[in-house]
Scaffold this active site. Structure first.
Site, PDB file in Angstrom:
ATOM      1  N   TYR A  53       0.832  -1.201   0.000  1.00  0.00           N
ATOM      2  CA  TYR A  53       0.000   0.000   0.000  1.00  0.00           C
ATOM      3  C   TYR A  53       0.871   1.257   0.000  1.00  0.00           C
ATOM      4  CZ  TYR A  53      -3.836  -3.079   1.612  1.00  0.00           C
ATOM      5  OH  TYR A  53      -4.775  -4.081   1.749  1.00  0.00           O
ATOM      6  N   HIS A 111       0.434 -11.610   2.159  1.00  0.00           N
ATOM      7  CA  HIS A 111      -0.626 -10.938   1.413  1.00  0.00           C
ATOM      8  C   HIS A 111      -1.378 -11.888   0.461  1.00  0.00           C
ATOM      9  CE1 HIS A 111      -1.667  -6.547   0.184  1.00  0.00           C
ATOM     10  NE2 HIS A 111      -2.738  -7.306   0.187  1.00  0.00           N
TER      11      HIS A 111
END
Length: 281
Positions: A53, A111
């Protein structure tokens, strides 16, 4: 009326986390810091970020600017696919902490499994080691299927505390959630309100919302809570941040839960990100 206090969820390793978190995807820079700080001030205590991010720094800065002590917050970040190799994973976890200016993460997740690359067990071994070193309090995964988690357990004898998956009314993941429950793994929902699709305008949910004088977002988030999942909605405005927290003073009936769960479709994944084939780097 129900108690409006945010309920807690106990993970299989003993860590207690809030039943709702705050997503920070695309909250970057000074504006991101302000939005995240506002969320903390309003009452969010579980913050969700990721290496990819590129806002771990903004999350850390918001934590420092807030009036809430660090030990009262639970901060989660995630390991990217390109750094699944053991030594790279260790260094990436360290880099995540440096970026955020933090001494530890409360939660750290892989992730995506990236099965074609086939290094997710190695990445998991790195998370286990980082936890031993005190860099992480609790370790989990994102977007892992039962077959991936089974392999982690078989090869390391360590079970994830959380699996964060795509979950919302058009993709209710019932089978996966039941499997999590059997395994003692907590389900966490990313994009719990859908991603730019029509779920917020769905007439059946709108009708339920009217009955409770709540928004469709609040009803959907309540559905997550009662489904045993931890939603992590993102909102940049204070109004939406407050609304998303205001879901602990009502309860959906079994029938209403069934109506919402019944909206699911086999093709509900928003961007067809199937963990069997999707590669995230």
């Amino acid at each position: 009326m129900m108690d409006k206090t945010i309920s807690k969820v106990l993970l299989n390793d003993g860590l207690e986390v809030p039943a709702i978190g705050f997503g920070t995807y695309q909250l970057n820079g000074a504006d991101g810091v302000n939005a995240i700080k506002n969320a903390i001030d309003i009452g969010y205590r579980l913050l969700d970020t990721a290496f990819n991010y590129e806002n771990e720094g903004a999350v850390g800065e918001a934590v420092r600017q807030s009036s809430i002590p660090r030990e009262e917050l639970l901060i989660c970040s995630k390991l990217p696919g390109r750094h699944h190799a053991y030594q790279e994973a260790i260094q990436t976890i360290q880099e995540s902490l440096y970026r955020g200016g933090l001494e530890y993460y409360d939660l750290y997740l892989i992730h995506w499994p990236n099965p074609r690359v086939n290094l997710y067990v190695e990445a998991w071994q790195a998370l286990i080691e980082a936890k031993k070193q005190g860099l992480i309090r609790s370790i989990g995964v994102c977007n892992f299927l039962p077959e991936h988690i089974d392999r982690l357990i078989k090869e390391t004898d360590v079970k994830p505390s959380i699996n964060q998956i795509e979950l919302y009314p058009y993709f209710n993941q019932e089978e996966q959630r039941l499997w999590h429950t059997e395994q003692g793994i907590v389900t966490e929902s990313w994009s719990p309100l859908g991603r730019g699709n029509s779920v917020l305008e769905n007439k059946k949910i709108v009708d339920i919302a009217k009955a409770y004088r709540k928004s469709t977002s609040q009803v959907i988030l309540r559905w997550h809570i009662q489904s045993g999942a931890i939603p992590i909605p993102k909102a940049s405005s204070q109004k939406h941040q407050r609304d998303n927290l205001d879901i602990f003073d009502f309860q959906l009936t079994e029938e209403e839960m069934s109506v919402i769960s019944g909206l699911t479709t086999e093709t509900g994944r928003t961007y067809n990100q199937d963990p069997r084939t999707h590669e995230e780097f």
